[in-house]
Design a protein around this motif. Structure first.
Motif, PDB file in Angstrom:
ATOM      1  N   SER A  80       0.838  -1.188   0.000  1.00  0.00           N
ATOM      2  CA  SER A  80       0.000   0.000   0.000  1.00  0.00           C
ATOM      3  C   SER A  80       0.881   1.249   0.000  1.00  0.00           C
ATOM      4  CB  SER A  80      -0.883  -0.012   1.252  1.00  0.00           C
ATOM      5  OG  SER A  80      -1.502   1.234   1.430  1.00  0.00           O
ATOM      6  N   ALA A  81       0.419   2.288  -0.664  1.00  0.00           N
ATOM      7  CA  ALA A  81       1.153   3.550  -0.703  1.00  0.00           C
ATOM      8  C   ALA A  81       1.342   4.131   0.693  1.00  0.00           C
ATOM      9  CB  ALA A  81       0.431   4.552  -1.595  1.00  0.00           C
ATOM     10  N   SER A  82       0.377   3.898   1.576  1.00  0.00           N
ATOM     11  CA  SER A  82       0.439   4.461   2.929  1.00  0.00           C
ATOM     12  C   SER A  82       1.163   3.557   3.920  1.00  0.00           C
ATOM     13  CB  SER A  82      -0.976   4.755   3.426  1.00  0.00           C
ATOM     14  OG  SER A  82      -1.742   3.568   3.437  1.00  0.00           O
ATOM     15  N   GLU A  83       1.702   2.462   3.431  1.00  0.00           N
ATOM     16  CA  GLU A  83       2.417   1.505   4.274  1.00  0.00           C
ATOM     17  C   GLU A  83       3.816   2.033   4.621  1.00  0.00           C
ATOM     18  OE1 GLU A  83       3.108  -3.318   4.010  1.00  0.00           O
ATOM     19  OE2 GLU A  83       1.940  -2.265   2.499  1.00  0.00           O
ATOM     20  N   ASP A  84       4.288   1.667   5.792  1.00  0.00           N
ATOM     21  CA  ASP A  84       5.642   2.022   6.181  1.00  0.00           C
ATOM     22  C   ASP A  84       6.628   1.307   5.262  1.00  0.00           C
ATOM     23  OD1 ASP A  84       7.349   3.330   8.394  1.00  0.00           O
ATOM     24  OD2 ASP A  84       8.144   1.278   8.257  1.00  0.00           O
ATOM     25  N   LEU A  85       7.671   2.000   4.832  1.00  0.00           N
ATOM     26  CA  LEU A  85       8.653   1.420   3.913  1.00  0.00           C
ATOM     27  C   LEU A  85       9.260   0.138   4.470  1.00  0.00           C
ATOM     28  CD1 LEU A  85      10.264   1.578   1.298  1.00  0.00           C
ATOM     29  CD2 LEU A  85      11.904   3.062   2.489  1.00  0.00           C
ATOM     30  N   GLU A  86       9.528   0.112   5.756  1.00  0.00           N
ATOM     31  CA  GLU A  86      10.131  -1.082   6.358  1.00  0.00           C
ATOM     32  C   GLU A  86       9.194  -2.293   6.232  1.00  0.00           C
ATOM     33  OE1 GLU A  86      12.170  -2.478  10.536  1.00  0.00           O
ATOM     34  OE2 GLU A  86      12.278  -0.371   9.938  1.00  0.00           O
ATOM     35  N   ASP A  87       7.898  -2.083   6.385  1.00  0.00           N
ATOM     36  CA  ASP A  87       6.935  -3.184   6.233  1.00  0.00           C
ATOM     37  C   ASP A  87       6.910  -3.690   4.790  1.00  0.00           C
ATOM     38  OD1 ASP A  87       6.249  -3.014   8.927  1.00  0.00           O
ATOM     39  OD2 ASP A  87       4.564  -1.668   8.546  1.00  0.00           O
ATOM     40  N   ALA A  88       6.977  -2.778   3.829  1.00  0.00           N
ATOM     41  CA  ALA A  88       7.002  -3.176   2.425  1.00  0.00           C
ATOM     42  C   ALA A  88       8.279  -3.953   2.109  1.00  0.00           C
ATOM     43  CB  ALA A  88       6.892  -1.949   1.527  1.00  0.00           C
ATOM     44  N   VAL A  89       9.393  -3.528   2.702  1.00  0.00           N
ATOM     45  CA  VAL A  89      10.658  -4.237   2.498  1.00  0.00           C
ATOM     46  C   VAL A  89      10.562  -5.656   3.051  1.00  0.00           C
ATOM     47  CG1 VAL A  89      13.083  -4.292   3.218  1.00  0.00           C
ATOM     48  CG2 VAL A  89      12.097  -2.192   2.302  1.00  0.00           C
ATOM     49  N   ARG A  90       9.861  -5.825   4.140  1.00  0.00           N
ATOM     50  CA  ARG A  90       9.672  -7.177   4.699  1.00  0.00           C
ATOM     51  C   ARG A  90       8.886  -8.069   3.732  1.00  0.00           C
ATOM     52  NH1 ARG A  90      13.706  -6.406   7.189  1.00  0.00           N
ATOM     53  NH2 ARG A  90      13.673  -5.095   9.008  1.00  0.00           N
ATOM     54  N   ILE A  91       7.907  -7.500   3.038  1.00  0.00           N
ATOM     55  CA  ILE A  91       7.156  -8.263   2.029  1.00  0.00           C
ATOM     56  C   ILE A  91       8.119  -8.713   0.929  1.00  0.00           C
ATOM     57  CG2 ILE A  91       5.364  -8.146   0.240  1.00  0.00           C
ATOM     58  CD1 ILE A  91       3.923  -6.074   2.063  1.00  0.00           C
ATOM     59  N   MET A  92       8.994  -7.809   0.499  1.00  0.00           N
ATOM     60  CA  MET A  92       9.975  -8.150  -0.536  1.00  0.00           C
ATOM     61  C   MET A  92      10.897  -9.267  -0.045  1.00  0.00           C
ATOM     62  SD  MET A  92      10.883  -4.274  -1.766  1.00  0.00           S
ATOM     63  CE  MET A  92      11.599  -4.545  -3.378  1.00  0.00           C
ATOM     64  N   GLU A  93      11.362  -9.152   1.177  1.00  0.00           N
ATOM     65  CA  GLU A  93      12.261 -10.166   1.753  1.00  0.00           C
ATOM     66  C   GLU A  93      11.589 -11.526   1.846  1.00  0.00           C
ATOM     67  OE1 GLU A  93      14.974  -7.591   4.893  1.00  0.00           O
ATOM     68  OE2 GLU A  93      13.484  -8.966   5.639  1.00  0.00           O
ATOM     69  N   GLN A  94      10.424 -11.556   2.467  1.00  0.00           N
ATOM     70  CA  GLN A  94       9.728 -12.825   2.715  1.00  0.00           C
ATOM     71  C   GLN A  94       9.364 -13.549   1.424  1.00  0.00           C
ATOM     72  OE1 GLN A  94       6.453 -11.543   5.119  1.00  0.00           O
ATOM     73  NE2 GLN A  94       7.720 -11.230   6.933  1.00  0.00           N
ATOM     74  N   ASN A  95       9.101 -12.789   0.375  1.00  0.00           N
ATOM     75  CA  ASN A  95       8.665 -13.402  -0.881  1.00  0.00           C
ATOM     76  C   ASN A  95       9.743 -13.384  -1.962  1.00  0.00           C
ATOM     77  OD1 ASN A  95       5.754 -13.965  -0.213  1.00  0.00           O
ATOM     78  ND2 ASN A  95       5.939 -11.817   0.340  1.00  0.00           N
ATOM     79  N   ARG A  96      10.900 -12.884  -1.588  1.00  0.00           N
ATOM     80  CA  ARG A  96      12.058 -12.841  -2.494  1.00  0.00           C
ATOM     81  C   ARG A  96      11.721 -12.215  -3.838  1.00  0.00           C
ATOM     82  NH1 ARG A  96      14.529 -18.762  -1.053  1.00  0.00           N
ATOM     83  NH2 ARG A  96      15.341 -18.165   0.972  1.00  0.00           N
ATOM     84  N   VAL A  97      11.156 -11.003  -3.775  1.00  0.00           N
ATOM     85  CA  VAL A  97      10.828 -10.266  -4.988  1.00  0.00           C
ATOM     86  C   VAL A  97      11.562  -8.934  -5.003  1.00  0.00           C
ATOM     87  CG1 VAL A  97       8.581 -11.365  -5.336  1.00  0.00           C
ATOM     88  CG2 VAL A  97       8.718  -9.269  -3.980  1.00  0.00           C
ATOM     89  N   ARG A  98      11.878  -8.467  -6.174  1.00  0.00           N
ATOM     90  CA  ARG A  98      12.643  -7.232  -6.366  1.00  0.00           C
ATOM     91  C   ARG A  98      11.760  -6.014  -6.575  1.00  0.00           C
ATOM     92  NH1 ARG A  98      17.990  -8.351  -7.802  1.00  0.00           N
ATOM     93  NH2 ARG A  98      18.388 -10.578  -7.905  1.00  0.00           N
ATOM     94  N   ARG A  99      10.487  -6.248  -6.871  1.00  0.00           N
ATOM     95  CA  ARG A  99       9.571  -5.148  -7.156  1.00  0.00           C
ATOM     96  C   ARG A  99       8.200  -5.446  -6.571  1.00  0.00           C
ATOM     97  NH1 ARG A  99      11.726  -7.181 -11.803  1.00  0.00           N
ATOM     98  NH2 ARG A  99      13.317  -5.941 -12.825  1.00  0.00           N
ATOM     99  N   LEU A 100       7.548  -4.397  -6.093  1.00  0.00           N
ATOM    100  CA  LEU A 100       6.175  -4.518  -5.589  1.00  0.00           C
ATOM    101  C   LEU A 100       5.309  -3.450  -6.240  1.00  0.00           C
ATOM    102  CD1 LEU A 100       6.616  -4.835  -1.706  1.00  0.00           C
ATOM    103  CD2 LEU A 100       5.958  -6.650  -3.284  1.00  0.00           C
ATOM    104  N   PRO A 101       4.211  -3.833  -6.872  1.00  0.00           N
ATOM    105  CA  PRO A 101       3.249  -2.817  -7.287  1.00  0.00           C
ATOM    106  C   PRO A 101       2.724  -2.120  -6.022  1.00  0.00           C
ATOM    107  CG  PRO A 101       2.784  -4.905  -8.362  1.00  0.00           C
ATOM    108  CD  PRO A 101       3.805  -5.169  -7.298  1.00  0.00           C
ATOM    109  N   VAL A 102       2.461  -0.837  -6.145  1.00  0.00           N
ATOM    110  CA  VAL A 102       1.953  -0.047  -5.021  1.00  0.00           C
ATOM    111  C   VAL A 102       0.514   0.329  -5.321  1.00  0.00           C
ATOM    112  CG1 VAL A 102       2.267   2.027  -3.643  1.00  0.00           C
ATOM    113  CG2 VAL A 102       4.279   0.855  -4.580  1.00  0.00           C
ATOM    114  N   MET A 103      -0.368   0.047  -4.346  1.00  0.00           N
ATOM    115  CA  MET A 103      -1.802   0.290  -4.521  1.00  0.00           C
ATOM    116  C   MET A 103      -2.273   1.445  -3.636  1.00  0.00           C
ATOM    117  SD  MET A 103      -2.861  -2.274  -6.431  1.00  0.00           S
ATOM    118  CE  MET A 103      -3.348  -3.964  -6.489  1.00  0.00           C
TER     119      MET A 103
END
Length: 144
Positions: A80-103
């Motif tokens: 989410s656009a309003s999500e804390d950057l650190e939380d979004a980075v955790r999503i990237m880490e846990q799922n081993r992805v380099r990019r996340l669409p932002v909603m």
């Protein structure tokens, strides 16, 4: 720091029924390696340059006839656009992805958060963690 403060805006997308050749031209023109894929305004997957190379070109598919849906990665993570950057980075880490669409709150894609965005704006320790997690991928080698 919020995702919306560091994400890349002006995102390009691919339609699920769009031809691969057309999507690849978008990627070349914009110098990008991935496109979120939508169907009826809903996020349904991601198309990467690797998907095109392996699942289309490597499988000898006709790029003028093959659709994005045929080769995209269906599992798609987002933040989410309003999500804390650190939380979004955790999503990237846990799922081993380099990019996340932002909603946004209406579930519309409004940007993309990439490792590059994180590297530019996040503390070095956080950047290092996500890079290590994403880079530590195991690939299955398939003999042909």
């Amino acid at each position: 720091m919020l995702v919306e403060e560091v994400m890349t805006k002006g995102i390009r997308i691919a339609e699920a029924d769009e031809k691969i050749a057309h999507a690849a031209k978008k990627m070349r023109t914009q110098n990008i390696g991935a496109l979120p894929v939508i169907d009826n305004h809903k996020l349904v997957g991601m198309l990467t340059d690797r998907d095109i190379a392996i699942r289309a070109v490597g499988a000898n598919k006709d790029l003028s006839e093959t659709t994005v849906r045929d080769v995209m990665s269906e599992e798609c993570f987002w933040c989410s656009a309003s999500e804390d950057l650190e939380d979004a980075v955790r999503i990237m880490e846990q799922n081993r992805v380099r990019r996340l669409p932002v909603m946004n709150k209406q579930q519309e894609i409004i940007g993309m958060l990439s490792l590059e965005d994180v590297a530019l704006y996040a503390p070095a320790s956080l950047t290092g963690e996500v890079l290590k997690a994403v880079a530590n991928r195991e690939y299955e080698i398939v003999a042909t």
